[in-house]
Design an enzyme around this catalytic site. Structure first.
Site, PDB file in Angstrom:
ATOM      1  N   LYS A 125     -12.086   0.844  -1.520  1.00 36.41           N
ATOM      2  CA  LYS A 125     -11.152   1.489  -2.453  1.00 36.41           C
ATOM      3  C   LYS A 125     -11.787   1.495  -3.857  1.00 36.41           C
ATOM      4  O   LYS A 125     -12.624   2.340  -4.115  1.00 36.41           O
ATOM      5  CB  LYS A 125      -9.805   0.797  -2.363  1.00 36.41           C
ATOM      6  CG  LYS A 125      -9.281   0.849  -0.903  1.00 36.41           C
ATOM      7  CD  LYS A 125      -7.873   0.418  -0.754  1.00 36.41           C
ATOM      8  CE  LYS A 125      -7.489   0.208   0.711  1.00 36.41           C
ATOM      9  NZ  LYS A 125      -7.562   1.419   1.540  1.00 36.41           N
ATOM     10  N   SER A 154       0.797  -1.223   0.000  1.00 37.54           N
ATOM     11  CA  SER A 154       0.000   0.000   0.000  1.00 37.54           C
ATOM     12  C   SER A 154       0.828   1.271   0.000  1.00 37.54           C
ATOM     13  O   SER A 154       0.318   2.333  -0.334  1.00 37.54           O
ATOM     14  CB  SER A 154      -0.962  -0.002   1.178  1.00 37.54           C
ATOM     15  OG  SER A 154      -0.272  -0.208   2.386  1.00 37.54           O
ATOM     16  N   HIS A 175      -5.625  -3.143  -2.609  1.00 37.15           N
ATOM     17  CA  HIS A 175      -5.302  -2.175  -3.679  1.00 37.15           C
ATOM     18  C   HIS A 175      -5.190  -2.847  -5.049  1.00 37.15           C
ATOM     19  O   HIS A 175      -4.768  -2.203  -6.009  1.00 37.15           O
ATOM     20  CB  HIS A 175      -3.990  -1.460  -3.354  1.00 37.15           C
ATOM     21  CG  HIS A 175      -4.092  -0.585  -2.156  1.00 37.15           C
ATOM     22  ND1 HIS A 175      -4.608   0.683  -2.193  1.00 37.15           N
ATOM     23  CD2 HIS A 175      -3.776  -0.822  -0.855  1.00 37.15           C
ATOM     24  CE1 HIS A 175      -4.601   1.208  -0.976  1.00 37.15           C
ATOM     25  NE2 HIS A 175      -4.095   0.312  -0.151  1.00 37.15           N
TER      26      HIS A 175
HETATM   27  C1  LIG Z   1      -3.423  -3.122   2.149  1.00 36.40           C
HETATM   28  C2  LIG Z   1      -4.612  -2.698   2.961  1.00 36.40           C
HETATM   29  N1  LIG Z   1      -5.302  -3.619   3.626  1.00 36.40           N
HETATM   30  C3  LIG Z   1      -6.377  -3.302   4.366  1.00 36.40           C
HETATM   31  C4  LIG Z   1      -6.800  -2.010   4.466  1.00 36.40           C
HETATM   32  C5  LIG Z   1      -7.959  -1.705   5.350  1.00 36.40           C
HETATM   33  O1  LIG Z   1      -9.119  -1.581   4.621  1.00 36.40           O
HETATM   34  P1  LIG Z   1     -10.323  -0.688   5.156  1.00 36.40           P
HETATM   35  O2  LIG Z   1      -9.981   0.723   4.889  1.00 36.40           O
HETATM   36  O3  LIG Z   1     -11.509  -1.149   4.374  1.00 36.40           O
HETATM   37  O4  LIG Z   1     -10.460  -0.961   6.611  1.00 36.40           O
HETATM   38  C6  LIG Z   1      -6.103  -1.001   3.779  1.00 36.40           C
HETATM   39  C7  LIG Z   1      -6.452   0.426   3.786  1.00 36.40           C
HETATM   40  O5  LIG Z   1      -7.208   1.026   4.374  1.00 36.40           O
HETATM   41  C8  LIG Z   1      -4.985  -1.356   3.010  1.00 36.40           C
HETATM   42  O6  LIG Z   1      -4.281  -0.416   2.378  1.00 36.40           O
END
Ligand SMILES: Cc1ncc(COP(=O)(O)O)c(C=O)c1O
Length: 633
Positions: A485, A427, A455
């Protein structure tokens, strides 16, 4: 002592005092100490100041004095505390205590102390609204240690009281905090020392202040005031508080930590976007280009998606009203899970309230003591937290180094379950996991393979189906994703075999013990998924935008890489990254600085995230602006 500086900071807001502090530190520490005191003021619990004054000066001659001996007197009520204070002052030959105490009605809001003749009860300060300020003093130890020493109200009070008792004509002091939550105060005299009284006022009482008690000729008063205000003093042997939690203001440790965060350039605040998310947004009344949204395919404001959410709200209500296993499952939840499983071609899926909860929920359900999780060093925080919560042994392998993973797995045969977990798209760097190799290693070691495609969904693979599509290989055992996302909604999910999903439904605490996501968010994600299936050109356009942006950045001499829609531009230094992000925003581009703890210390970056809806003109302008802002002057 040579080479010392006196530093004073005062901060106010709309003319009202917010924060004040002073230090006497070695010259080499002066700049950092000043920065630290300013940082302290900027994150003060009383609010952000609109005026900060920092004065750095030669302290002149320094008088070294010992700290007053300290004793704590435990009292339970304000009346008891005041009675004890009166007894102590009487021992020091000070009478008319009730009348002196009554003068606290006049000290509220004064920056300095009242200087009171103990016999005539006449006020002796030249400026009665300001009072007399005892300044230019520090703990000799912390002065020697420089900025390493933290703010410590207890030590500061002893330093002040010790100095005050050295002033000509001063026979005592009474101090009651003006913090309504802080009920401890003290009386001090040279003979008694510093007597800390644990309860001297009622909780919630905002009145307080300091009274310096004077006995002597009037002609001496100017010298007393000069000593209090001008004479630099270092106090030796200041004791530390033995039971800090019993008496210190419970917010002090939080304030100190906030000061440290701010001084390191790591303070965080939310900024408000006054419009729907999109390639542009309204901030502070003007339009800015958003180059940092994860709404990759511009679906969060798509009329079909918002209509689905509105319709679901009308039909099913805004909140689900219960956890999934009680009353929180509605037809939209089932429909979305089926749709996700079909889209990713897995047997089943399970929806969570967020992607964060999905990662935590899977890892904490599948792994426990006796199990091992092997986690890439740059995995998302939700994976790290899932590892911690599981109680399993967690081994962090080097980022992207699958040989390292292989070696660790080979050494982990004795564990009941082995789970290798990786972000699909990392990320903060935008790079991809080598999924075929990852799967091969996991299979060989009979380990579960788990990949977070937060992502990747909607971005990676010709039709946005993620890494398996990109590499043309099978899916991992466990695919985690988010609806927040590319699907423009909110929520998370897990896709995999039916057995896995059945197990999670029974064992995954974030799934079981948290209210189900509301139907509007679920229906919005479902509608967005349908659009993703129908309009694969969005995925292609996003990829074109990424290629174009990398090319125009290269024209400006900025070399970046990505395998996704995340483009990190390394700046390294935290403060420089924040300054660059601020300047970019001033020029109309919203690209946040990403700092520790999201990335490693000293690895700060501007993190660009592109959308399919960005135009080539916008991207070109962004590249030119980035170049202008980042080019060393
Ligand atoms: C790689 C990754 N996994 C999980 C999440 C968590 O997802 P959420 O925002 O839906 O809680 C994020 C970002 O927020 C992320 O970048």
């Amino acid at each position: 002592m040579k080479g010392l500086f006196s530093i004073k900071m005062r901060a106010s807001r709309a003319g009202t005092h917010v924060s004040g502090a002073e230090r006497i530190v070695p010259a080499a520490e002066a700049a950092q100490t000043a920065a630290r005191l300013v940082a302290r003021a900027l994150c003060h619990a009383k609010g952000t100041p609109d005026f900060i004054n920092v004065k750095i000066e030669d302290p002149g001659d320094i008088l070294n004095i010992p700290a007053l001996p300290v004793e704590t007197i435990v009292t339970r009520t304000a009346a008891e505390g005041r009675a004890r204070a009166a007894e102590l002052l009487a021992q020091a030959g000070i009478e008319r205590i009730d009348e002196i105490m009554a003068r606290f009605g006049e000290t509220h809001g004064m920056r300095g102390a009242m200087l009171l003749d103990v016999d005539t009860l006449e006020r002796l300060e030249p400026d009665r609204t300001r009072g007399v300020r005892a300044t230019r003093m520090d703990d000799a130890d912390s002065a020697a240690k420089g900025i390493a020493a933290k703010k410590n109200h207890y030590a500061e009070a002893i330093v002040l009281a010790s100095k005050v008792q050295q002033a000509p004509g001063i026979v005592g002091e009474i101090c009651i905090s003006d913090d309504p939550d802080y009920v401890t105060g003290y009386v001090a005299t040279r003979a008694l020392g510093y007597r800390r009284i644990t309860v001297i006022k009622d909780k919630g009482d905002p009145n307080g202040g300091r009274i310096f008690l004077y006995r002597g000729p009037r002609e001496q008063v100017p010298e007393t005031i000069r000593f209090l205000e001008q004479q630099s003093v270092l106090v030796t042997n200041v004791p530390s508080l033995e039971t800090p939690h019993a008496s210190a203001n419970r917010f002090d440790t939080l304030t100190e930590e906030l000061e440290d965060i701010a001084a390191a350039g790591l303070a965080r605040n939310c900024r408000t976007l006054d419009s729907a998310t999109g390639p542009t947004a309204v901030m502070d009344g003007r339009e800015v280009v958003v180059l940092s949204s994860n709404d990759y395919l511009d679906l969060a404001r798509d009329s079909r998606v918002t209509a689905a959410a509105a319709e679901a709200a009308r039909t099913w209500g805004t909140g689900s009203g219960g956890a999934r296993l009680t009353t929180g499952t509605q037809p939209p939840h089932i429909a979305l899970e089926r749709h996700l499983a079909a889209f990713l071609r897995t047997e089943a899926a399970l929806a969570y309230a967020t992607g964060y909860m999905a990662n935590v929920g899977v890892l904490s359900a599948l792994a426990g003591p006796g199990d091992v999780i092997l986690s890439d060093a740059l995995n998302h925080a939700s994976i790290i937290d899932g590892c911690r919560l599981s109680g399993a042994r967690a081994i962090v392998y080097r980022h992207g180094d699958l040989d390292d993973l292989d070696r660790h797995l080979a050494a982990c045969r004795s564990y009941r379950r082995r789970i290798a977990v990786s972000d699909g798209v990392f990320s903060m760097d935008g790079d991809l996991l080598d999924l075929p190799r990852f799967l091969e290693i996991c299979r060989r070691h009979n380990a579960f393979s788990m990949v977070d495609e937060a992502h990747a969904l909607g971005v990676v693979g010709a039709t946005g189906r993620g890494l398996a599509e990109h590499f043309d290989c099978p899916h991992p055992d466990i695919t985690v994703g988010t609806l927040s996302k590319a699907l423009g909604s909110e929520g998370g999910f897990v896709c995999g075999a039916q057995t896995l999903i059945d197990y999670l439904r029974n064992r995954s605490r974030p799934f079981i013990f948290s209210t189900a996501p509301g139907a509007p968010a679920v229906a919005a994600a479902d509608a967005a998924l349908s659009i993703l299936e129908a309009e694969r050109e969005r995925v292609a356009q996003l990829r074109k935008n990424v290629e174009f942006f990398i090319a125009v950045l290269a024209e400006q001499g900025i070399a970046v890489q990505t395998q996704s829609a995340i483009i990190p531009i390394r700046v390294d230094d935290e403060r420089r990254a924040v300054a660059a992000a601020d300047e970019l925003l001033r020029r109309g581009f919203l690209i946040p600085a990403i700092r520790y703890p999201t990335v490693a210390r000293g690895a700060a970056r501007l993190r660009v995230a592109l959308m399919s809806a960005h135009t080539p003109e916008t991207l070109r302008q962004a590249a030119t602006t980035l170049d202008a802002v980042l080019r060393p002057s």
